[in-house]
Write an enzyme that holds these catalytic residues in place. Sequence first.
Site, PDB file in Angstrom:
ATOM      1  N   GLY A  20       7.417  13.470  23.642  1.00 43.79           N
ATOM      2  CA  GLY A  20       6.248  13.806  22.816  1.00 43.79           C
ATOM      3  C   GLY A  20       6.242  15.293  22.525  1.00 43.79           C
ATOM      4  NE  ARG A  81       7.218   8.820  23.843  1.00 43.08           N
ATOM      5  CZ  ARG A  81       6.621   9.862  24.410  1.00 43.08           C
ATOM      6  NH1 ARG A  81       7.226  10.535  25.340  1.00 43.08           N
ATOM      7  NH2 ARG A  81       5.406  10.231  24.057  1.00 43.08           N
ATOM      8  CG  ASP A 112       9.352  12.346  33.485  1.00 34.33           C
ATOM      9  OD1 ASP A 112       9.028  12.197  32.287  1.00 34.33           O
ATOM     10  OD2 ASP A 112       8.851  11.675  34.407  1.00 34.33           O
ATOM     11  CB  THR A 135       5.499  17.055  28.841  1.00 35.00           C
ATOM     12  OG1 THR A 135       4.441  16.090  28.955  1.00 35.00           O
ATOM     13  CG2 THR A 135       5.833  17.560  30.223  1.00 35.00           C
ATOM     14  CG  ASP A 137       1.626  13.737  30.029  1.00 34.08           C
ATOM     15  OD1 ASP A 137       0.612  13.905  29.328  1.00 34.08           O
ATOM     16  OD2 ASP A 137       2.342  12.722  29.938  1.00 34.08           O
ATOM     17  CG  ASP A 139       4.370  14.155  33.734  1.00 32.48           C
ATOM     18  OD1 ASP A 139       4.922  15.026  33.032  1.00 32.48           O
ATOM     19  OD2 ASP A 139       4.408  12.946  33.459  1.00 32.48           O
ATOM     20  N   GLY A 180      -2.302  11.164  29.364  1.00 34.58           N
ATOM     21  CA  GLY A 180      -1.692  11.136  30.691  1.00 34.58           C
ATOM     22  C   GLY A 180      -1.429   9.694  31.070  1.00 34.58           C
ATOM     23  NE  ARG A 181       3.658   6.796  28.646  1.00 32.16           N
ATOM     24  CZ  ARG A 181       3.993   6.814  27.366  1.00 32.16           C
ATOM     25  NH1 ARG A 181       3.613   5.852  26.570  1.00 32.16           N
ATOM     26  NH2 ARG A 181       4.719   7.798  26.874  1.00 32.16           N
ATOM     27  N   GLY A 195     -16.708  20.351  34.193  1.00 30.27           N
ATOM     28  CA  GLY A 195     -17.838  19.947  35.028  1.00 30.27           C
ATOM     29  C   GLY A 195     -18.101  18.449  35.022  1.00 30.27           C
TER      30      GLY A 195
HETATM   31  O1  F6P Z   1       4.059  12.535  27.280  1.00 30.97           O
HETATM   32  C1  F6P Z   1       3.019  13.069  26.593  1.00 30.97           C
HETATM   33  C2  F6P Z   1       2.063  12.007  26.081  1.00 30.97           C
HETATM   34  O2  F6P Z   1       1.170  12.635  25.202  1.00 30.97           O
HETATM   35  C3  F6P Z   1       1.319  11.225  27.156  1.00 30.97           C
HETATM   36  O3  F6P Z   1       0.194  11.902  27.677  1.00 30.97           O
HETATM   37  C4  F6P Z   1       0.917   9.996  26.395  1.00 30.97           C
HETATM   38  O4  F6P Z   1       0.685   8.942  27.280  1.00 30.97           O
HETATM   39  C5  F6P Z   1       2.130   9.754  25.540  1.00 30.97           C
HETATM   40  O5  F6P Z   1       2.759  11.005  25.370  1.00 30.97           O
HETATM   41  C6  F6P Z   1       1.830   9.156  24.206  1.00 30.97           C
HETATM   42  O6  F6P Z   1       3.021   8.980  23.547  1.00 30.97           O
HETATM   43  P1  F6P Z   1       3.162   8.531  22.026  1.00 30.97           P
HETATM   44  O7  F6P Z   1       2.750   9.685  21.172  1.00 30.97           O
HETATM   45  O8  F6P Z   1       4.586   8.204  21.865  1.00 30.97           O
HETATM   46  O9  F6P Z   1       2.250   7.379  21.855  1.00 30.97           O
END
Ligand code: F6P
Length: 331
Positions: A20, A81, A112, A135, A137, A139, A180-181, A195
């Site tokens: 992404g 991807r 990753d 990313t 995320d 992560d 955040g998958r 908050g």
């Molecule tokens: O990896 C980044 C991210 O934005 C994640 O938070 C989300 O789950 C995913 O990509 C969404 O991917 P796509 O744009 O391919 O639907």
Amino acid sequence: MAGQFNSSQLKKIGVFTSGGDAPGMNAAIRAIVRTACYYNLEVVGFIHGYQGIINKDFVPLAPRSVANIIQRGGTILKAGRCQKFLDPQIRKAAAHNLKELKVDALLCIGGDGSFKGAHIFWEEHHIPIVGLPGTIDNDIYGTDNTIGFNTAVNTALEAIDRIRDTAASHDRLFIVEVMGRDSGFIASAVGLAGGAENIFIPEEPYSIKSIIKSIKESIRKGKKSSILVTAEGQKPGRAYDLAEALRKQGGFEAKVCILGHIQRGGSPSATDRILASQFGFMGVEELRRGHCDIFVGIKNNQFVSTPLQEAINKKKDIDKKFLKLIHILSS
Ligand code: F6P
């Protein structure tokens, strides 16, 4: 284990953005191109990540071709991807393309999944690659921060602040869904900074009963409006499931707001531009030293390089103290 290659013949570097998109990727591309050119290295940019290597779809990059992009969101090289890259035959053809184009090494800006591709490419075909964590995320094990995280958090936070205005005006309960998958880094950062009363993240199980109990408790204490933040988890729209469960089991009416891809766009924050510029510079430096099969990162304010394998095999944990803090401060 990190890789090593003979960099004395390094002449041409390929760069691509994979997975992404994330705000700050352009700043990283700019830093890579300008650092490489400073050292008289040629640079090409592959379009749409690994797909560009497979299709030989690339553009030559020079200092002027990356002018005026440091402030732009998205990625001028386009992202994606690439399922095809999971096929060993396709990887073989991609490696052949790089030989043909005389690309000696690669810099991969991504998450990753993209690092997995980079590691296997090195193992199978000895294509030297260095990764730059990009990313929203955040992560990736081995780095405290990734390119795009800070901007995404600020974007989500701006939305939450606006939601708070209307939530307070109507005495309403809101559930805000952030991206955040598999990870709750955005949700927890946004939860603390915004908050939130409660956060829901893929890493931590929750029970509706205890959420209902805590909402009732906050009402008893005098709270009139609340904001709950949830990470999307495996399926975007999780906030609707939560709202439904709160309605059925607790009798609460919650408004839902899904922020979605808004979090991926926009001009990168100063923090992301600075991080991306430093990572871009470091990536080129690592290749010049003959280091590969690694990614650059930042840990405890120190720039570090970590074997790609670690990012692939290890999971970055959410700091439990951080979660406790959200809980304490929401009282
Ligand atoms: O990896 C980044 C991210 O934005 C994640 O938070 C989300 O789950 C995913 O990509 C969404 O991917 P796509 O744009 O391919 O639907």
